[in-house]
Design a protein around this motif. Sequence first.
Motif, PDB file in Angstrom:
ATOM      1  N   GLN A   1      43.710  31.434  29.979  1.00  0.00           N
ATOM      2  CA  GLN A   1      43.676  31.683  28.546  1.00  0.00           C
ATOM      3  C   GLN A   1      44.723  32.704  28.143  1.00  0.00           C
ATOM      4  N   ASN A   2      44.934  33.736  28.978  1.00  0.00           N
ATOM      5  CA  ASN A   2      45.934  34.754  28.680  1.00  0.00           C
ATOM      6  C   ASN A   2      46.400  35.392  29.981  1.00  0.00           C
ATOM      7  N   THR A   3      47.307  36.366  29.886  1.00  0.00           N
ATOM      8  CA  THR A   3      47.857  36.987  31.083  1.00  0.00           C
ATOM      9  C   THR A   3      46.796  37.752  31.866  1.00  0.00           C
ATOM     10  N   GLY A   4      45.776  38.266  31.184  1.00  0.00           N
ATOM     11  CA  GLY A   4      44.703  38.953  31.893  1.00  0.00           C
ATOM     12  C   GLY A   4      43.946  38.019  32.814  1.00  0.00           C
ATOM     13  N   ASP A   5      43.587  36.843  32.316  1.00  0.00           N
ATOM     14  CA  ASP A   5      42.897  35.862  33.154  1.00  0.00           C
ATOM     15  C   ASP A   5      43.802  35.370  34.276  1.00  0.00           C
ATOM     16  N   LEU A   6      45.094  35.294  34.008  1.00  0.00           N
ATOM     17  CA  LEU A   6      46.042  34.910  35.052  1.00  0.00           C
ATOM     18  C   LEU A   6      46.039  35.930  36.185  1.00  0.00           C
ATOM     19  N   LEU A   7      46.042  37.219  35.856  1.00  0.00           N
ATOM     20  CA  LEU A   7      46.007  38.263  36.881  1.00  0.00           C
ATOM     21  C   LEU A   7      44.699  38.239  37.661  1.00  0.00           C
ATOM     22  N   ILE A   8      43.583  37.986  36.973  1.00  0.00           N
ATOM     23  CA  ILE A   8      42.293  37.890  37.663  1.00  0.00           C
ATOM     24  C   ILE A   8      42.342  36.815  38.736  1.00  0.00           C
ATOM     25  N   ASN A   9      43.001  35.706  38.434  1.00  0.00           N
ATOM     26  CA  ASN A   9      43.027  34.576  39.355  1.00  0.00           C
ATOM     27  C   ASN A   9      43.870  34.818  40.597  1.00  0.00           C
ATOM     28  N   THR A  10      44.651  35.893  40.641  1.00  0.00           N
ATOM     29  CA  THR A  10      45.371  36.214  41.876  1.00  0.00           C
ATOM     30  C   THR A  10      44.432  36.770  42.933  1.00  0.00           C
ATOM     31  N   GLY A  11      43.300  37.335  42.498  1.00  0.00           N
ATOM     32  CA  GLY A  11      42.376  37.957  43.441  1.00  0.00           C
ATOM     33  C   GLY A  11      42.787  39.351  43.855  1.00  0.00           C
ATOM     34  N   ASN A  12      43.905  39.865  43.337  1.00  0.00           N
ATOM     35  CA  ASN A  12      44.413  41.176  43.746  1.00  0.00           C
ATOM     36  C   ASN A  12      44.520  42.180  42.605  1.00  0.00           C
ATOM     37  N   VAL A  13      44.269  41.749  41.364  1.00  0.00           N
ATOM     38  CA  VAL A  13      44.351  42.657  40.219  1.00  0.00           C
ATOM     39  C   VAL A  13      43.032  42.599  39.466  1.00  0.00           C
ATOM     40  N   PHE A  14      42.417  43.760  39.267  1.00  0.00           N
ATOM     41  CA  PHE A  14      41.181  43.847  38.499  1.00  0.00           C
ATOM     42  C   PHE A  14      41.542  43.970  37.018  1.00  0.00           C
ATOM     43  N   VAL A  15      40.745  43.354  36.140  1.00  0.00           N
ATOM     44  CA  VAL A  15      41.020  43.383  34.702  1.00  0.00           C
ATOM     45  C   VAL A  15      39.741  43.723  33.955  1.00  0.00           C
ATOM     46  N   GLN A  16      39.815  44.738  33.088  1.00  0.00           N
ATOM     47  CA  GLN A  16      38.694  45.153  32.248  1.00  0.00           C
ATOM     48  C   GLN A  16      38.804  44.482  30.886  1.00  0.00           C
ATOM     49  N   LYS A  17      37.646  44.197  30.251  1.00  0.00           N
ATOM     50  CA  LYS A  17      37.645  43.576  28.930  1.00  0.00           C
ATOM     51  C   LYS A  17      36.588  44.225  28.046  1.00  0.00           C
ATOM     52  N   SER A  18      37.024  44.707  26.870  1.00  0.00           N
ATOM     53  CA  SER A  18      36.087  45.219  25.869  1.00  0.00           C
ATOM     54  C   SER A  18      35.789  44.184  24.802  1.00  0.00           C
ATOM     55  N   GLN A  19      36.600  43.158  24.734  1.00  0.00           N
ATOM     56  CA  GLN A  19      36.427  42.078  23.772  1.00  0.00           C
ATOM     57  C   GLN A  19      37.205  40.871  24.281  1.00  0.00           C
TER      58      GLN A  19
ATOM     59  N   ILE B   1      54.339  35.883  41.287  1.00  0.00           N
ATOM     60  CA  ILE B   1      53.554  34.776  40.746  1.00  0.00           C
ATOM     61  C   ILE B   1      54.514  33.821  40.054  1.00  0.00           C
ATOM     62  N   SER B   2      54.609  32.618  40.552  1.00  0.00           N
ATOM     63  CA  SER B   2      55.606  31.658  40.088  1.00  0.00           C
ATOM     64  C   SER B   2      55.143  30.920  38.838  1.00  0.00           C
ATOM     65  N   SER B   3      56.098  30.311  38.137  1.00  0.00           N
ATOM     66  CA  SER B   3      55.768  29.538  36.940  1.00  0.00           C
ATOM     67  C   SER B   3      54.900  28.326  37.292  1.00  0.00           C
ATOM     68  N   LYS B   4      55.120  27.762  38.476  1.00  0.00           N
ATOM     69  CA  LYS B   4      54.311  26.620  38.913  1.00  0.00           C
ATOM     70  C   LYS B   4      52.847  27.033  39.054  1.00  0.00           C
ATOM     71  N   TYR B   5      52.622  28.197  39.652  1.00  0.00           N
ATOM     72  CA  TYR B   5      51.255  28.688  39.803  1.00  0.00           C
ATOM     73  C   TYR B   5      50.641  29.024  38.452  1.00  0.00           C
ATOM     74  N   ILE B   6      51.452  29.593  37.553  1.00  0.00           N
ATOM     75  CA  ILE B   6      50.963  29.963  36.221  1.00  0.00           C
ATOM     76  C   ILE B   6      50.439  28.734  35.476  1.00  0.00           C
ATOM     77  N   SER B   7      51.205  27.647  35.506  1.00  0.00           N
ATOM     78  CA  SER B   7      50.763  26.436  34.807  1.00  0.00           C
ATOM     79  C   SER B   7      49.553  25.814  35.495  1.00  0.00           C
ATOM     80  N   ARG B   8      49.469  25.952  36.814  1.00  0.00           N
ATOM     81  CA  ARG B   8      48.335  25.383  37.538  1.00  0.00           C
ATOM     82  C   ARG B   8      47.046  26.135  37.234  1.00  0.00           C
ATOM     83  N   VAL B   9      47.123  27.472  37.131  1.00  0.00           N
ATOM     84  CA  VAL B   9      45.936  28.260  36.798  1.00  0.00           C
ATOM     85  C   VAL B   9      45.449  27.933  35.393  1.00  0.00           C
TER      86      VAL B   9
END
Length: 757
Positions: free
Chosen positions: A66-84, A55-63
């Motif tokens: 809010q945080n690295t968890g939301d960034l991973l969600i936006n790849t479509g390949n990593v599931f992320v759980q949230k309790s808060q 995941i490139s810095s260009k893609y990171i800024s484009r996405v």
Amino acid sequence: MRKIAIALLANVAGLWVHAQETVSDSALKELSEVVISASKFPEKKLNVAQRIDVISSKYISRVNAQNTGDLLINTGNVFVQKSQQGGSSPVIRGFEASRVLLVVDGVRLNNLIYRSGHLQNAITVDQNMLSSMEVLYGPASTIYGSDALGGVVHFRTKDPVLSTNNTTLVKGSGFARYSSANNEKTIHEDINLGWKKFAWLQSYTYSDFGDMKMGANYPSAYPTFGRRDSFVTRMNGIDTVLKNANPQVQKFSGYKQWDILQKLLFKQSDNVTHILNVQYSNTTNVPRYDRLQDKRNGTLRFAEWYYGPQERLLTAYELRIAKAGRFDNINLNLNYQEIEESRYTRDYRRYDRLDGRVENVNVAGFVLDSRKIWNNNELTIGIDGQYNTLQSTASRVNINTGASTKLDTRYPNGKNNQLNAGLFAQHVHKFKNKKLMLNDGLRVQTSRLLSTITDNSFFNLPFTKIEQKNTTVTGNVGLVYLPASGSKLSVNIASGFRAPNVDDLAKIFESSTAARQVVVPNNNIKPERTYNIDLGISQNIGKNIRIEASTFYTWFRNALVKAPYRLNGQDSILYNGVLSQVLANSNANKAYLFGVSGAVYATVANYITFSSQINFTRGRFQTDNTKNSSVYEKQANGSYALVSKKVSSKPLDHIPPVFGKTSISYQKEKLFAEIFALYNGWKKLDQYNADGEDNAQYATADGMPGWVTFNLRTSYSFKPVTLQFSIENIFDRNYRYFASGFSAPGRNFILAVRVEF
């Protein structure tokens, strides 16, 4: 479900994916990007048998996440759980938390209190200062040692940049962002000063997140799912339950966070570089939103439940040497980390018991890697070690009088330390025909743990000292075959392990308020082991289409699961004033996981590209069918109830439902626009693990409903300014991620202004 089916069909039937390139890059080009995580030194992705996302810095800024968890969600390949809201726990191939290794700039973040449940530590890394993020899928213990069972998330921060002439190089960037769903206000700035031999980089990020508003478009069968109808507040010193004026607003979910990074680079010569790396992350109190919904006797149970400031300080010195004697490269990293975590709870109208538990962790580590290249071979040899210490304290405070009394600690209240040390070798051989490559490696690691209980008066455990010594051997072997330009076939076999830490062996905590369960120490557990096989394919079809596919099967041995246990002969004890079933970590005899993934990338027309990916995972552990196991069983009225029955296997926890992403994007000169859908399938309650971390109490009576959201993301650049505008969850869908006790944002308008100089 019809919307989800339409979204899934967009993936093109039968296309199961291997490693994706981010949407921001051309997915049709040769797999030539450089990755570092797979072998510690730069290597083309084309030559690596293990599945990797870059995941490139260009893609990171484009996405603009809010945080690295939301960034991973936006790849479509990593599931992320949230309790808060202040949490994001990545799940890779059905493994989560302490079974996924987090690494930043070559330094392990996992420590002796990383738990098997859900972790929020990933958000302590500032995504705004990442040069790249690499996700390794499957066991990676050969390179990284313990904990890399499901995979590795490696965060790489930007390095200072030197001047190429006699003029001081001054460059930097900044942005301001606003999000409507949680009234987020984030500002960031970074500056780089570069000379011929010295360069300095510094960045600051500050975020203020308000209470998150969930979607108003509820699933038709669950018109009140996740609603925050009431909350507890203090009025004139008395805890009072009030009606929430807007049930879509998740009261007491907001928090603040700030991140600081400083790097100093000194280029001693053309071949020798020194880097000093300092990172600091901290938050205000972070409300544990899921627990604030818990009820007892029909009333909200907690008046307060929050994590204290989550503080992480990393200091690292890195030495990079090129052409060092017989080696082509040598890298040395010496690092030290200080981490503080705390939990504070107070039951409704119990003014005499604000319970606080504080954990202070210190980690000293080193990594020494070297690489030798000769003929068609590349050999990486390394040695690494980490020494962890923990001080666990606790107190109970009367909020009216300020009086403080003793309280049982989360971890043993004496000495706690763990030493990990390993030696590894990773090898790549490129055959003369240039179409076949061999990847192979081996690691030997030892782990020693000591944990002592100074005050045993709270639980009268049958032991006051826990010691473990484990030595583990792991390895990997893989083949890459390149039959033609634009084609890649790969097979990879790897083993992984995770040495039990203090959290596994010695923690005491409340596992479930709904089922009234408490987890107690068990000093008789073994390291977890995995054995994994991967098959992957990627293929260009003409000049405009690329498909990628992978499948895996994992044999999971000595899997740690929470199982019924007897403490001093009792199967239940009083904990926090409630009679609770006793559970303890135990090694399940056998477990297995398998999954398939698929993606397609296409250039539809000039400036328009299409991409879609989908992921499926399943996992179960085998049980002794002569004994009763806790499972959910459907009742005559259609609901599910927790029962005990004789079964030969039951679901592993942490296994996500089917999930993925479909996107159409347009890019021409200064304008970028993307319309995309994120989606999750159903997770039925009979596929939940009743004794694990699946949090059935925060789902519906049938499980977690499937969902799909439609989203728009745009940007326009006129140097040095870039304007970004997004609408997330356009149709205001109300939904939660599986195992989460926190509802996702409703319709969310995001505006950001970025400046570069």
